[in-house]
Structures are given as structure tokens and as C-alpha cells.
Design an enzyme around this catalytic site. Structure first.
Site, PDB file in Angstrom:
ATOM      1  N   ASP A 525       0.856  -1.182   0.000  1.00  0.00           N
ATOM      2  CA  ASP A 525       0.000   0.000   0.000  1.00  0.00           C
ATOM      3  C   ASP A 525       0.895   1.236   0.000  1.00  0.00           C
ATOM      4  OD1 ASP A 525      -2.355   1.609   0.334  1.00  0.00           O
ATOM      5  OD2 ASP A 525      -1.801   1.791   2.445  1.00  0.00           O
ATOM      6  N   ASP A 723      -1.961  -0.688   5.882  1.00  0.00           N
ATOM      7  CA  ASP A 723      -2.274  -0.127   7.193  1.00  0.00           C
ATOM      8  C   ASP A 723      -3.726   0.284   7.359  1.00  0.00           C
ATOM      9  OD1 ASP A 723      -2.318   2.136   5.520  1.00  0.00           O
ATOM     10  OD2 ASP A 723      -1.723   3.438   7.176  1.00  0.00           O
ATOM     11  N   ASP A 727      -7.102  -2.111   3.178  1.00  0.00           N
ATOM     12  CA  ASP A 727      -6.142  -3.198   2.973  1.00  0.00           C
ATOM     13  C   ASP A 727      -6.528  -4.471   3.717  1.00  0.00           C
ATOM     14  OD1 ASP A 727      -4.372  -1.402   1.573  1.00  0.00           O
ATOM     15  OD2 ASP A 727      -3.784  -0.607   3.527  1.00  0.00           O
TER      16      ASP A 727
END
Length: 857
Positions: A525, A723, A727
Site C-alpha cells: 500500500d 495499514d 487493505d
């Protein structure tokens, strides 16, 4: 009251001690505050007479590095008095003879950081009549309150805690966690009994062995032998029944399991020891058998602990949404009013009022008001998005700018965040389990050992006599007991988990060590993972004198870009200079009067709408900033003809260690990709800065999950790092999911590993530790097989009696542990010590609760 000390270089907040932005400094005031929350808490402490003792205790116990502004939300907590909330969370304590009794409730508190917080919260009975007792557990910030419902309402107690800077939340999924804790306590009790039996059996054996040399009275020897027998059978039949049950299940199902030879060795050794005790000849073996039971239970405890971490029940949807919300009754009529209700009472069609700084409680459509919504938790977008009536909003996203009203369309599991959490649970349930090497060879080992035992008994029955055959067969079964084989994997993994924890990596599923040595695809990410997760000033172009005016105007705004400008322009701010006549617009700008100058700061579109055109000289700079994916903010002065006089570009900058760690993981065989919900320009800029070729922007949470499954369908091992809630589903479905520091609760619960330190250096450490762990396991398994092969050979040749086998058995187990400690006890080389990242503070609804619980695990 003695506030925290102030330094000469800066003005510190009278409550939290953090620097006060220059635009908020009040010249001549005795107390200074960095925000409204600190002011409220400070005044509450002073009015209650607790300030002197609180600040003295905090100065003694507090760690200044963890300081943060006080959180005083000002909520009414009316929903806590409603019947549905009381039935779910409040326990009644009946009084004598049917008199009205007391009530007890457990709440989770935000902002608990030190012993002074515990002291202050536990003074609550002195502040509120009707509160009988308050106990705060600092490890997980859980407070237990006993109060009289006849004299005080729970909402009053919650408001007082809020005013002290500790917003209260109800705990979730407590029943399932309590069941897990009970099972763990039962295992600890069995381990304790096994340890007592083993310790006393060893003392008894030591007395018998010593008596052989110096002489011992036969009656005393008999007493010691029978005592050892009692301790041995107690250990086998109580704590050791776990292995007996496993062996019986293996026999009933016809499957090979390591519990079967363990149980055979325990029972055979105990029967032979009993026979020798009754007849008064030979060895009893119970000292070694009790030690074996204890060591094996230790290994099982380690495995059970890891499984509980992985399956820890967390009510994810509740963690991401508020416990209550304000429903507007009879909206648009003279009798209009708001009522605070719990989420369980919220229904489709209700109109809900959401204030700035609060998360939306459900999915819906905006009815009235204009605002900006921080969607980073769900989509990964780094900037808040403007919304107006008719736009869709989602549960878990945060209202930033102004009061709005929404009409509820979906609640609970039907909302978008609820559906995402369903995908998380599905990913956790269907993640393919790793079948460890010991499990794969268990069936063959069991069959071989049992066959050799039968063959050895028949052989010595023919060559000698029945007593000799029993002795040699018992020696074979004891020395062939797969204790070292059974402990090689769990003990090595336990040492590896401990090593990881000391490096700031909480490993919830130790199977990740095996997965990470296989190499594959690394999905990263962007926001909060590769980057810091907050905008930073990248470039200032134009009038340098305007920086001080911008700092003064933006000091009173809670917008993320405003906070970034105040932080990065602090050195140019003029202490005591405050902005007046502030006006924050929802179209992307803010205005204020600074020393009789009307300053306007905002997007170029906002400035153009107010008559401030961008000068041709600044157009190339603005285009370059936008092409790099940076947010462009302009500065202009009302009444001046020169238009936009300065430009500031902001961007979420890459972490200092990101490029080096990515290069290291590429060298280890991982192929990195960036998947982000942010705009393409911002994603490409960060990916290029850290050296990643493949990057995709505007990827929704469902798209990340699809990418993980597509790669797995091709046979690739997928390592996902993120985080946010966006996700979580991908983290749960990936072969290895890692949640980075400051992540949302849902991502922490879905991930296999949580990195408690900022930066990407923990990823490199995890990869290195995985390689060393698997090499150690293979080495220990090889040692175990060598030991078993040599012992079985000697026992079948008649060169090893049961006593020697009983002595060697625990030694082999201890050697496995020693080798694991030696191999994994060394700290792996890391860039963590040189990382430029400072500790960060997570933000957003529900993000701190899970992190607070980690130190106690």
C-alpha cells in the site's frame, strides 16, 4: 496548580506540554493551550482540585516522547443510558433483601498513557456522588466502574471521563475473548501441575540415586519409589491426558499423529516403572516421564498461544464505527430534536447528524450541509473529498469540516465497511494452512516406531526371556519418543516469535516464517506504508513573507493540509500574532485577518472564484507541482491586484528507509508492486522514488483483494503490506499479511504480523528472521532424527537399558531448545537504528484500541 514547565525556545501547552502553534499563543495569558481539548481538560482538573497531584504524578511517571494533545470530544453519551446498551454492557449487583443494588460496567478509555492517568481515573468517586469504585487496568486501558444507578447515570460518568481527556467506548466481542482466556488458564494450570510433579519426582529420584552410594533404609527407598509412582501417574493422567486423548483419536480415525508414539512411550514407561516399583527391582523412570510431560505441554502452550493471537475475536465493524450517533427526530418541523441512540437502534431511513471530527455511523446519502470527508481509512486517498447534498457517504469515513445530516441507507453488516469485514473473515477462514514438516512425516514415523517396537519385543522374547524383551522394548519406546521431534518446530518458532517481538514485530501466526522463505510477489500500500501517511510541505514558491501569515490563518483549522502547513511553517510564525475574522469555506479555502491584512489561502480554484488569478510567472511551477501528484495551495491578499503571490505544494513523502528496504527485498527474490486508492500521479511519484516499477492508483479495496487472489491462482506466494481498512481484506487473504505501525484496527486484526515500529525496516528483519528460523528448524529436525536413529539402534541391539533411555530423552529435548536459542538469539542486522522515522501517532476512529492492547500480549 503547577503546569508542565516551559522552555525558553518555545511556548508549551499547559496541559500536554507539546508546543503551542504560534497562531494560538495568547500574549500575556498565564496558561497556553495547543488545542481546545487541552483547555477543557485543564479547566476540569483545576475546578475539581486534582490538578496539583495529577501534574506532579505525571511529571514523575510520564514519558515525554509519548505526549499527545488531550481528547475531550464533548459527547453527551446519552445512548449509554438506553435500555439496549444497558442490557448488553451493564451487570446488575443485587442489594440485600431486594433493595436496589449497584451496577458494574467495563469501558475502554482513550488517552491512557501513564500511572498518573490511572491515579486520575480512579479518583472518579470523589468527583461524582454515586460512583462507588473505579479500577483501571493500564495494560489495555480497560476501566471497571461500580456505581449506583439510583444516584448517577452512566452517561454522566462517561461525560466526566471525557472531560478529563479519556473518551469512553464499550468493549466488543468480550464473550469470545473470555472463552479463549479460560482455555489458556486451563492450559497454564496443567503446565503448573506438570511442573510441580516433575520437580518433586526429580527430588525423589535424586534421593534414590544418592542412597545407592551411601546406603538407604529399604523402607525409605520403598517410600520414595511409591511417591515417585504417584507423582508420575498424576502427571500422566491429569496434565498428560492431552496426549492420551490425541493418541486415542488417532487410533479411532486410523491416522498417524505424533501423540500416538508419545502416549505409547508414556504408558509403556509408566507400566514398566509400576511393575519395577511393585517388584522392587529395576528403575522407575517416573522422573523422566514427568519432565517429558512438562516439556511437551510447554510446546503445546506456545502453539495454542499463537493460534489464539491469530483467531482473537475482534468486532471489527464496531471498532470502525462509533458506539452511538445522533438521530434527528421530526426533521424540518418545529418539534425537531436530536436523540443519541446506539448503532443497534439505528434503522434505514433515519436522519443522522454528524459533527466535524466524527465518523459516519452508517452508509447513506447526504441530506443537508456541505463538508469534506476523510476517506483514507477506506480508500487510501490522502486528501479529504468535498461532499454536498446527494452525495454518498460511508460508515467509518470521517467528517472533517462542518455539521452535516445524512439519511441512512445501509447499516451494520450491510454497509460497505461491514461487507469489507465479511471479506476479511472469509479471507482468514479460507487461508490455506501451512502443513509443517513434522506433521508431514508424523504418519510415517508413528508406523515405523510401532513396527520396530513389536519387532524388538518378539526378537528379544525369542533370544532371551520376557523380562529382557520388556526392558529392551521399553528402552526403545522411551528413546524413540518423538519429544525432540515434536518440540523442534514449536520451540524454534517460539524463540523466533520472541526474537521478532523484541524487534518490534508481533507475529500472530508463526507459519509466516515458512511462507516467507518461498519468495514471490510483494504488494505494498502507499499511504501510511511507503509514505508517512500525512501531507508535508514539499516546496514554497513566491513571496517568502506570506509564510507567517499562512501559519497564523491555518492555526485554527483542523483540515489535514492546514495542520501540515502550521507544522512545517512554524519556524516562520510570529508568536502572539493571531488571525481574526476567520472564515473557512467548504470549497477548498480559508481566510482571516492578520495585522489588518485580509489573507486568503486555498486551492487555485478557490482563489480564482474570489478574484485572485494565478500570475503567468507562477503557472509553470503550479503545473510542475500538479504533474508530480502534489497538492497545490495558493496565497493571496484581498484588495491587492497582484493575484496569487505564493504557492505551496504538499505531498505525502516516502519514508527514508523505503528505497533501501525495497532494494533489499528485491535482492531476496521478491517482486514488488504498489496498490493504492490514491490518484495515479501521487502513486507514480512515490513508486518512482522508492524504485518500484509496477504501480496502480485508484484501486478500491475489492480490487486489492482480486489482485491477491489472481496472483495466488497462478501459484505465487503473496506478501501484502498495508495499514488501512481498505487493505484488511487483502491482508487476510494474502499468504502473509503485515500491518504497519499506526494502522487501523481492522488491518491489525486481519494481518499475520504487526510491525510496531514505523518504517519498512521491520519487513527486512522479518524476511531475514524467516530464513534463519527455517534453517534452524531443519537443523533441529535433523538432530532429532539422528538421535532417534542412534537410540533405536542401540536399544534394539540391547546396548541401552531403560534408565539410560530415560536420561537421554529430556536431554535431547533440551538440546533442541539450546540450538534454537543459539541460532536465533542473535539480533539480525537492520537499518532500524538508522531510520529517520520518528514515532508516529495513529489517527482515525478506533485505531488506538488495538495498539494499546499489544504491550500486554
Amino acid at each position: 496548580m503547577t503546569p508542565p514547565p516551559r522552555t525558553e525556545e518555545r511556548v508549551d501547552c499547559s496541559h500536554c506540554g507539546l508546543p503551542v502553534p504560534a497562531g494560538r499563543v495568547e500574549i500575556g495569558a498565564e496558561e497556553q493551550f495547543c488545542c481546545g481539548g487541552c483547555r477543557i481538560v485543564f479547566q476540569t482538573l483545576r475546578s475539581s482540585g486534582l490538578g496539583e497531584d495529577y501534574y506532579a504524578l505525571r511529571a514523575r511517571f510520564d514519558d515525554a516522547s509519548g505526549a499527545e494533545p488531550a481528547r475531550a470530544t464533548g459527547r453527551s453519551y446519552e445512548a449509554y443510558d438506553r435500555e439496549t446498551f444497558q442490557d448488553e454492557h451493564v451487570r446488575r449487583i443485587p442489594g440485600p433483601d431486594g433493595a436496589p443494588g449497584l451496577a458494574q460496567v467495563d469501558l475502554l478509555l482513550e488517552g491512557v498513557r501513564c500511572a498518573a492517568c490511572v491515579w486520575l481515573v480512579e479518583r472518579l468517586p470523589k468527583l461524582i456522588p454515586g460512583v462507588v469504585e473505579v479500577r483501571l487496568r493500564m495494560r489495555d486501558a480497560r476501566v471497571t466502574i461500580v456505581y449506583s444507578p439510583e444516584h448517577v447515570a452512566l452517561s454522566r460518568i462517561a461525560r466526566e471521563l471525557d472531560a478529563l481527556g479519556y473518551p469512553a467506548h464499550p468493549p466488543g466481542a468480550e464473550e469470545q475473548r473470555e472463552l479463549a482466556r479460560r482455555a489458556e488458564r486451563g492450559h497454564l494450570i496443567r503446565m503448573g501441575v506438570a511442573a510441580v510433579c516433575a520437580g518433586n519426582a526429580m527430588l525423589v529420584a535424586f534421593a534414590l540415586y544418592s542412597g545407592r552410594e551411601g546406603g538407604i533404609d529399604p523402607s525409605h527407598a520403598a517410600l520414595f519409589r511409591w511417591t515417585g509412582l504417584a507423582l508420575g501417574w498424576l502427571s500422566i493422567l491429569w496434565p498428560g491426558r492431552t496426549f492420551l486423548r490425541g493418541a486415542w483419536a488417532a487410533l479411532r480415525t486410523g491416522t498417524g499423529h505424533l501423540d500416538l508414539p508419545i502416549a505409547i512411550a508414556l504408558v509403556a514407561g509408566a507400566l514398566a516403572g509400576t511393575w519395577n516399583t511393585v517388584t522392587g527391582r529395576g528403575e522407575a523412570y517416573f522422573d523422566s516421564l514427568t519432565v517429558l510431560v512438562f516439556l511437551l505441554l510447554v510446546g503445546r502452550y506456545v502453539q495454542a498461544r499463537q493460534q489464539r493471537w491469530a483467531a482473537d475475536a475482534v468486532d471489527l465493524t464496531r471498532a470502525l464505527t462509533p458506539a452511538s450517533c445522533r438521530v434527528v427526530r421530526e426533521a424540518g418541523t418545529p418539534r425537531e430534536s436530536t436523540e443519541e441512540v446506539t448503532l443497534d437502534e439505528l434503522a434505514v431511513g433515519d436522519v443522522v447528524e454528524v459533527r466535524p471530527g466524527e465518523p459516519f455511523p452508517a452508509d447513506g446519502v447526504l441530506e443537508s450541509g456541505r463538508s469534506r470527508v476523510d476517506r483514507a481509512l477506506l480508500s487510501g486517498e490522502s486528501e479529504p473529498v468535498a461532499v454536498e447534498p446527494g452525495d454518498d457517504v460511508h460508515a467509518g469515513t470521517q467528517n472533517v469540516a462542518s455539521v452535516v445530516r445524512m439519511r441512512v441507507a445501509e447499516v451494520g453488516a450491510s454497509s460497505r465497511v461491514g461487507r469489507l469485514m465479511g471479506l476479511v473473515e472469509e479471507g482468514l477462514a479460507h487461508k490455506p494452512p501451512i502443513q509443517r514438516l513434522t506433521d508431514r512425516i508424523a504418519g510415517v514415523f508413528v508406523v515405523v516406531v510401532c513396527g520396530l517396537g513389536v519387532a524388538n519385543f518378539l526378537l528379544w522374547s525369542v533370544r532371551a526371556d520376557l523380562a529382557t524383551a520388556i526392558d529392551h522394548t521399553v528402552a526403545l519406546l522411551i528413546v524413540a519418543c518423538p519429544c525432540a521431534l515434536g518440540l523442534a518446530t514449536p520451540l524454534t518458532l517460539a524463540v523466533a516469535v520472541g526474537r521478532a517481538a523484541r524487534s518490534g514485530l508481533l507475529v500472530k501466526d508463526a507459519a509466516v516464517f515458512e511462507r516467507l522463505v518461498r519468495r514471490g510477489r510483494l504488494l505494498l500500500d502507499k499511504t501510511g506504508t511507503l509514505t508517512h501517511g500525512e501531507p508535508r510541505l514539499v516546496q514554497w514558491t513566491g513571496d517568502p513573507a506570506a509564510r507567517a501569515d499562512v501559519a497564523a490563518v491555518e492555526a485554527h483549522s483542523n483540515h489535514p493540509i492546514a495542520r501540515a502547513l502550521v507544522r512545517d511553517l512554524e519556524e516562520y510564525a510570529r508568536p502572539g500574532v493571531r488571525a481574526a475574522e476567520l472564515e473557512e469555506r467548504l470549497d477548498g479555502g480559508v481566510a482571516g485577518t492578520v495585522e489588518e491584512r485580509r489573507v486568503r489561502v486555498g486551492s487555485l480554484e478557490h482563489l480564482a472564484a474570489h478574484g485572485h488569478a494565478l500570475a503567468p510567472a507562477l503557472r509553470p511551477e503550479a503545473d510542475a507541482m500538479e504533474s508530480r501528484g502534489e497538492s497545490v495551495v495558493g496565497v493571496a491578499y484581498d484588495g491587492r491586484p497582484d493575484g496569487v503571490v505564493a504557492l505551496a505544494s504538499l505531498a505525502d513523502s516516502p519514508r527514508p528507509d523505503a528505497a533501501a528496504v525495497v532494494d533489499s527485498l528485491v535482492a531476496r527474490g521478491w517482486s514488488p508492486e504498489v496498490l493504492s486508492g490514491d490518484v495515479d500521479g501521487a502513486v507514480d511519484r512515490v513508486a518512482g522514488a522508492v524504485g518500484i516499477e509496477h504501480a496502480w492508483g485508484r484501486v478500491e479495496p475489492e480490487g486489492k483483494l482480486e489482485r491477491v487472489r489472481a496472483l495466488q491462482a497462478k501459484g505465487e506466494v503473496v506478501w501484502m503490506v498495508g495499514d488501512g481498512v481498505n487493505d484488511a481484506a487483502a491482508l487476510a487473504a494474502a499468504d502473509v499479511g503485515v500491518a504497519v505501525h499506526g494502522g487501523a484496527e481492522a488491518s491489525l486484526a486481519a494481518a499475520d504480523v504487526y510491525a510496531s515500529r514505523p518504517g519498512l525496516a521491520p519487513l527486512e528483519e522479518l524476511a531475514d528472521l524467516s530464513g534463519r528460523t527455517m534453517r534452524t528448524i531443519q537443523r533441529n529436525l535433523g538432530l532429532s532424527f539422528t538421535y532417534n536413529a542412534a537410540g533405536i539402534t542401540l536399544a534394539m541391539l540391547g546396548l541401552m537399558d531403560p534408565l539410560v533411555a530415560a536420561i537421554l530423552m529430556p536431554i535431547s529435548s533440551a538440546s533442541v531448545l539450546v540450538l534454537a536459542m543459539l541460532s536465533l538469539g542473535r539480533r539480525s542486522r537492520s537499518r532500524a537504528s538508522t531510520s529517520g522515522d520518528a514515532p508516529e501517532t495513529s489517527s482515525g476512529p478506533g485505531q488506538r484500541t488495538f495498539e494499546r492492547a499489544l504491550p500486554g500480549i
